[in-house]
Design an enzyme around this catalytic site. Structure first.
Site, PDB file in Angstrom:
ATOM      1  N   THR A 185       0.896  -1.179   0.053  1.00 35.12           N
ATOM      2  CA  THR A 185       0.127  -0.088  -0.045  1.00 35.12           C
ATOM      3  C   THR A 185       1.000   1.367   0.106  1.00 35.12           C
ATOM      4  O   THR A 185       0.706   2.185  -0.691  1.00 35.12           O
ATOM      5  CB  THR A 185      -0.906  -0.095   1.080  1.00 35.12           C
ATOM      6  OG1 THR A 185      -1.662  -1.236   1.077  1.00 35.12           O
ATOM      7  CG2 THR A 185      -1.869   1.021   1.291  1.00 35.12           C
TER       8      THR A 185
ATOM      9  N   HIS B  87       2.461   1.602  -3.421  1.00 38.13           N
ATOM     10  CA  HIS B  87       1.494   2.082  -4.441  1.00 38.13           C
ATOM     11  C   HIS B  87       1.315   3.700  -4.027  1.00 38.13           C
ATOM     12  O   HIS B  87       1.357   4.395  -5.132  1.00 38.13           O
ATOM     13  CB  HIS B  87       0.342   1.307  -4.230  1.00 38.13           C
ATOM     14  CG  HIS B  87      -0.877   1.943  -5.061  1.00 38.13           C
ATOM     15  ND1 HIS B  87      -1.257   1.158  -6.248  1.00 38.13           N
ATOM     16  CD2 HIS B  87      -1.692   2.694  -4.999  1.00 38.13           C
ATOM     17  CE1 HIS B  87      -2.532   1.695  -6.640  1.00 38.13           C
ATOM     18  NE2 HIS B  87      -2.597   2.804  -6.003  1.00 38.13           N
ATOM     19  N   GLU B  88       1.095   4.072  -3.032  1.00 45.57           N
ATOM     20  CA  GLU B  88       0.848   5.628  -2.788  1.00 45.57           C
ATOM     21  C   GLU B  88       1.797   6.316  -3.032  1.00 45.57           C
ATOM     22  O   GLU B  88       1.736   7.419  -3.485  1.00 45.57           O
ATOM     23  CB  GLU B  88       0.268   5.505  -1.254  1.00 45.57           C
ATOM     24  CG  GLU B  88      -1.065   4.775  -0.779  1.00 45.57           C
ATOM     25  CD  GLU B  88      -2.006   5.117  -1.652  1.00 45.57           C
ATOM     26  OE1 GLU B  88      -2.122   6.280  -2.604  1.00 45.57           O
ATOM     27  OE2 GLU B  88      -2.917   4.391  -1.814  1.00 45.57           O
TER      28      GLU B  88
ATOM     29  N   HIS C 292      -2.603   4.826 -11.958  1.00 49.51           N
ATOM     30  CA  HIS C 292      -2.952   3.485 -12.137  1.00 49.51           C
ATOM     31  C   HIS C 292      -2.755   3.070 -13.361  1.00 49.51           C
ATOM     32  O   HIS C 292      -2.974   3.744 -14.166  1.00 49.51           O
ATOM     33  CB  HIS C 292      -4.660   3.352 -11.729  1.00 49.51           C
ATOM     34  CG  HIS C 292      -4.769   3.594 -10.275  1.00 49.51           C
ATOM     35  ND1 HIS C 292      -5.917   4.435  -9.801  1.00 49.51           N
ATOM     36  CD2 HIS C 292      -4.389   3.449  -9.016  1.00 49.51           C
ATOM     37  CE1 HIS C 292      -5.948   4.659  -8.625  1.00 49.51           C
ATOM     38  NE2 HIS C 292      -4.975   3.985  -8.144  1.00 49.51           N
TER      39      HIS C 292
ATOM     40  N   ASP D  57      -2.491   5.308 -18.489  1.00 46.24           N
ATOM     41  CA  ASP D  57      -1.507   5.906 -17.496  1.00 46.24           C
ATOM     42  C   ASP D  57      -0.153   6.529 -18.058  1.00 46.24           C
ATOM     43  O   ASP D  57       0.739   7.017 -17.327  1.00 46.24           O
ATOM     44  CB  ASP D  57      -1.006   4.786 -16.724  1.00 46.24           C
ATOM     45  CG  ASP D  57       0.163   3.706 -17.353  1.00 46.24           C
ATOM     46  OD1 ASP D  57       0.177   3.896 -18.549  1.00 46.24           O
ATOM     47  OD2 ASP D  57       0.802   2.812 -16.470  1.00 46.24           O
TER      48      ASP D  57
ATOM     49  N   VAL E 190       2.278   5.875 -19.898  1.00 48.31           N
ATOM     50  CA  VAL E 190       3.550   5.016 -19.940  1.00 48.31           C
ATOM     51  C   VAL E 190       3.245   3.984 -20.816  1.00 48.31           C
ATOM     52  O   VAL E 190       2.467   3.131 -20.952  1.00 48.31           O
ATOM     53  CB  VAL E 190       3.764   4.424 -18.454  1.00 48.31           C
ATOM     54  CG1 VAL E 190       4.769   3.493 -18.487  1.00 48.31           C
ATOM     55  CG2 VAL E 190       3.645   5.486 -17.283  1.00 48.31           C
TER      56      VAL E 190
ATOM     57  N   THR F  15       3.816   0.040 -20.080  1.00 47.60           N
ATOM     58  CA  THR F  15       2.623  -0.518 -19.138  1.00 47.60           C
ATOM     59  C   THR F  15       1.494  -0.994 -19.975  1.00 47.60           C
ATOM     60  O   THR F  15       0.810   0.063 -20.580  1.00 47.60           O
ATOM     61  CB  THR F  15       2.107   0.334 -17.731  1.00 47.60           C
ATOM     62  OG1 THR F  15       1.812   1.516 -18.291  1.00 47.60           O
ATOM     63  CG2 THR F  15       3.231   0.464 -16.865  1.00 47.60           C
TER      64      THR F  15
END
Ligand SMILES: [Zn+2]
Length: 667
Positions: free
Chosen positions: A204, A207-208, A217, A232, A234, A237
């Site tokens: 967590t 991720h944050e 995301h 996203d 990118v 990904t």
């Protein structure tokens, strides 16, 4: 304070989140991606990628962790905090032999708990605050940072709390938001890998922090059409349709070429911690661009030296206690109470407070409450000790005590028709500097104007906007005082609802009691729509709030708050505080009964739909509040022919509680 925008991103994990209310609905963050302010920060990040420094070293981020707790297990250990820092370094560093050693890259970012605080004092990088704010409410988000916040150009601020509404695990600001709202909030049992987070892998936090460093995301904007400039942003990904909550391989989008599987291992999806283990090279570029262009000072060598995070830092033999305190209400009216919070560093075990002019004048409590019965400004001193070391701080004129006076006598009425805004002693409070309450001429129940709050355009989720009424003397009312007002509201999508809250203060705004709350079905008056909601006359409701508990208070503040969640417009009109029945502006748009003809020449008929077994009555009042007559009705038509010329209020009462109002004019 002029802030542009804050973008918060939320991780809901498997559990249901208030901000991301189901597993399959994108987070609030995903509704922001076409927002112009976000595009500004986004442009800086993306343009920066074109000119990233060729040779770059590992970048170290100094971290401070503010632990809000009530003395329970949420007051996590230093070791648990350190276990999260370890995971951040494993995951962002793709450290060999750890969970972070997946198929991704080393982002070349590392994290260290600060060893020197903003005032140059020794610290272990942890601030502990005993406060009920650990039960984190959305609209109290700014309060965490008002209590404890270290300069965000020098530190990454992380807040640990006991709970977040809806079971959200954590959330983060996005780069480019307001400085004093920067940082992460994470639930204690998802921070680190030991102690209360023993069933967590610490992802967590990973991720944050990814959001804090400019990552979206992987399922942002769903499949899109271009794998580089959509989703996203990118290239490496693969696009993801909606958040993945399972480790099972899946290919949810077919627009990428070659058509690759979803990258369920990416930290920025919602997959379980056990199968997330990578950032891509493209994500590392965004992180580097964010650090170079939007967070340019935090990783510099001079800042590492200033925060004790450089390799050459040598800790002193003893890192003793450092005294510090804060209050969220240091400015009070006479005879009210200031609540003090200890925010001393390095775990003091005893406290000695001195309050000039206060009662008590001294205290050994950690968080004392002190009342002041004389006007003026007063010093506060706190001495703390851990049995070995001690420290003292005195803040001059910290407390300010003023005279309350007496508020405006009732009735108070405001229908926003004066063309002056804000009118009539009303204060509009817009703490985030973004979208605010405005005068509105599109919708009204009084002739032409109301006030509205544009939640549809607001992206600053969780922030409040307030309509604060002038100080009122509720004791001036002969009978029980009531507050009434009209509102209209619609959602933009069914899953998200803004909130309408009414609060009342009897201590000059130091503390507030909630006296009315509406959200979701209890707030909605019109159909869900993604275009601006403009209510017609039938799409208004009336709030009626009994203020009997405050009927002896002479100096009362009342405010109507909007807490935004990106829904649709909320309208307020016809605020009326006084008697329950008597006002020309409090007509219910009630279809319960009809009065005709209106105006009348002296004879008119009241019709209503009688409910079997229930008796109805009609009370007719003059405009100055006098009951003229009461009519007990036996059938569905009541003829009235004995009123003189004038304007009257007819109140329908059905046992035991069905009540409506009509105005009748006799010509
Ligand atoms: Zn997220």
């Amino acid at each position: 304070m002029n802030k542009i925008l804050i973008l918060y991103v939320f991780l809901s994990g498997i559990s249901i989140s208030a901000f991301c209310q189901t597993q399959v609905t994108p987070c609030g963050f995903d509704r922001l991606t076409n927002n112009s302010e976000l595009l500004e920060a986004e442009a800086i990040i993306r343009n920066g990628i074109q000119s990233l420094p060729k040779n770059h070293d590992i970048k170290i981020i100094p971290v401070v962790v503010h632990v809000f707790h009530e003395g329970g297990s949420e007051n996590i250990s230093d070791a648990q905090i350190e276990s999260q820092i370890l995971v951040l370094n494993e995951d962002f560093g793709k450290l060999a032999g750890t969970n972070g050693d997946g198929n991704g890259v080393d982002t070349e970012v590392r994290f260290r708990l600060a060893k020197i605080d903003p005032n140059g004092n020794c610290t272990n990088g942890v601030v502990r605050i005993k406060s009920s704010l650990t039960n984190h409410k959305t609209y109290e988000r700014p309060l965490l940072k008002e209590v404890s916040f270290w300069d965000n150009q020098k530190y990454l601020n992380i807040y640990i709390v006991k709970s977040i509404p809806g079971g959200t695990l954590g959330y983060s600001s996005f780069p480019g938001g307001p400085a004093d709202e920067d940082g992460l909030v994470v639930r204690h049992n998802y921070f680190g890998t030991i102690g209360t987070a023993a069933s967590s892998l610490g992802r967590t936090g990973t991720h944050e922090v990814g959001h804090w460093l400019g990552l979206y995301h992987t399922f942002n904007n769903s499949c899109g059409t271009d794998v580089c400039t959509d989703g996203d942003y990118v290239c490496d990904t693969p696009p993801v349709s909606t958040a993945n909550f399972s480790c099972s391989p899946i290919n949810s989008c077919s627009n990428d070429s070659p058509d690759l599987m979803d990258q369920i291992e990416n930290y920025m999806d919602y997959t379980p911690e056990s199968c997330s283990n990578m950032f891509t090279a493209g994500q590392a570029d965004r992180i580097l661009s964010t650090l170079v262009n939007l967070r340019p000072t935090i990783w510099t060598n001079s800042n590492l030296i200033a925060t004790g995070c450089d390799d050459a830092y040598v800790a002193p033999p003893v890192c003793g206690v450092t005294s510090n305190f804060v209050s969220l209400n240091p400015e009070i009216c006479i005879n009210n109470t200031v609540n003090f919070l200890d925010i001393s560093l390095n775990n003091p075990t005893s406290w000695q407070w001195y309050f000039t002019g206060g009662t008590p004048s001294t205290s050994i409590a950690q968080n004392p409450q002190v009342s002041y019965s004389t006007l003026g400004s007063f010093d506060v001193k706190l001495v703390v000790s851990d049995g070995v070391t001690s420290d003292s701080i005195t803040i001059s004129n910290y407390v300010s005590v003023t005279n309350p006076g007496v508020g405006i006598a009732l009735p108070f009425q405001e229908n926003f028709e004066s063309n002056v805004f804000p009118p009539n002693g009303i204060t509009i409070n817009n703490p985030d500097g973004g979208i605010a309450w405005e005068l509105d001429s599109n919708a009204s129940v009084s002739p032409t104007h109301s006030v509205s709050l544009d939640n549809l355009s607001s992206t600053n989720y969780g922030t409040i906007d307030e309509i604060i009424l002038p100080f009122l003397d509720l004791s001036s009312n002969a009978s029980t005082p009531y507050m009434k007002f009209k509102w209209a509201y619609a959602k933009s999508v069914s899953l998200y609802s803004d909130e309408m809250i009414v609060q009342l203060s009897t201590d000059c705004g130091a503390t507030w009691n909630q006296i009315y709350y509406r959200s979701n079905a209890s707030l909605v008056t019109g159909p869900t729509q993604t275009t601006p909601f403009i209510p017609d006359a039938t799409q208004w409701k009336q709030a009626t709030i009994n203020l009997n508990a405050y009927s002896s208070d002479e100096y009362v503040l009342i405010k109507i708050m909007n807490v935004t969640d990106g829904g649709n417009f909320l309208y307020i009109d016809d605020i009326n505080i006084g008697d329950l029945t008597l006002s020309t502006i409090e007509m219910e748009n009630s279809s319960d009964f009809k009065v005709f003809p209106n105006p009348s020449n002296g004879t008119f008929t009241i019709t209503y739909s009688k409910i079997d077994g229930k008796n109805s009555s009609f009370e007719i009042y003059s405009l100055d509040g006098k009951l003229i007559k009461t009519i007990y009705a036996n059938n569905q038509n009541v003829i009235v022919n004995d009123l003189s010329k004038g304007t009257y209020i007819i109140k329908m009462r059905e046992e035991f509680d069905r009540v409506g109002f009509k105005k009748i004019v006799i010509q």
